[in-house]
Design a protein around this motif. Structure first.
Motif, PDB file in Angstrom:
ATOM      1  N   THR A  24       0.659  -1.200   0.070  1.00 48.60           N
ATOM      2  CA  THR A  24       0.033   0.039   0.031  1.00 48.60           C
ATOM      3  C   THR A  24       0.822   1.289   0.066  1.00 48.60           C
ATOM      4  N   CYS A  25       1.896   1.321   0.654  1.00 49.45           N
ATOM      5  CA  CYS A  25       2.952   2.386   0.526  1.00 49.45           C
ATOM      6  C   CYS A  25       3.397   2.679  -0.890  1.00 49.45           C
ATOM      7  N   ASP A  61       5.698   3.119  12.498  1.00 52.73           N
ATOM      8  CA  ASP A  61       6.700   3.870  11.921  1.00 52.73           C
ATOM      9  C   ASP A  61       6.119   5.005  11.429  1.00 52.73           C
ATOM     10  N   PRO A  62       6.481   6.352  11.644  1.00 53.13           N
ATOM     11  CA  PRO A  62       6.195   7.708  11.109  1.00 53.13           C
ATOM     12  C   PRO A  62       6.060   7.881   9.352  1.00 53.13           C
ATOM     13  N   ILE A  68       0.176   5.226   4.852  1.00 51.52           N
ATOM     14  CA  ILE A  68      -1.204   4.455   4.434  1.00 51.52           C
ATOM     15  C   ILE A  68      -2.321   5.010   5.238  1.00 51.52           C
ATOM     16  N   ARG A  69      -2.033   6.309   5.821  1.00 54.27           N
ATOM     17  CA  ARG A  69      -3.273   7.024   6.434  1.00 54.27           C
ATOM     18  C   ARG A  69      -4.541   6.972   5.796  1.00 54.27           C
TER      19      ARG A  69
END
Length: 148
Positions: A24-25, A61-62, A68-69
């Motif tokens: 997804t990233c 992980d930031p 993915i927000r």
């Protein structure tokens, strides 16, 4: 317009299985995809999200959390397509300054990334795999302008 494919399913496209949340990233702009070995394939790839659930630590992980927000993390499905244009061994920040680039691995450079509106359930494999014609047809229904 109907898609025009002159080659059978897996002859012009490959599948790449990527664990979540990294799959997804990639849809959110992650590049490169890090791999332990080089890849000779260049061309279109189906982005297949593996079945393994991500660990909570990875999700916190930031960099990952930002990417993915507000996105779902489908498992066991093709979630997008991209063009694999290069694969190079990490040569430090001078060659690849992306925050996603891991050191001492091979970097797969993915361009022309397209997210599928609906994930297509599929079984992947490692490393790259040839998709069935049926799977390619299901993807082409959602990305009709994709051409070999």
């Amino acid at each position: 317009m109907a898609p025009i494919t002159t080659l059978a399913g897996g002859d012009w496209i490959r599948g790449i299985t990527i664990r979540q949340p990294w799959a997804t990233c990639i849809l959110a702009g992650k590049s490169p995809e890090n791999r332990p070995k080089p890849w000779s394939w260049r061309g279109w790839v189906l982005l297949h999200a593996g079945k393994a659930r991500p660990t909570p630590a990875v999700l916190r992980d930031p960099l990952v959390a930002t990417a993915i927000r507000s996105r779902e993390l489908p498992l066991g499905a093709v979630i997008g397509v991209a063009r694999l244009t290069d694969c190079h061994l990490d040569q430090g920040p001078a060659r690849c300054s992306s925050p996603w680039a891991e050191r001492d691995v091979h970097h797969l450079v993915l361009t022309d990334v397209h997210e599928l509106p609906l994930p297509v359930p599929a079984t992947g494999a490692l490393p790259a795999w040839k998709p069935t014609q049926n799977l390619v047809d299901q993807v082409l229904q959602q990305v009709p302008d994709l051409r070999p």
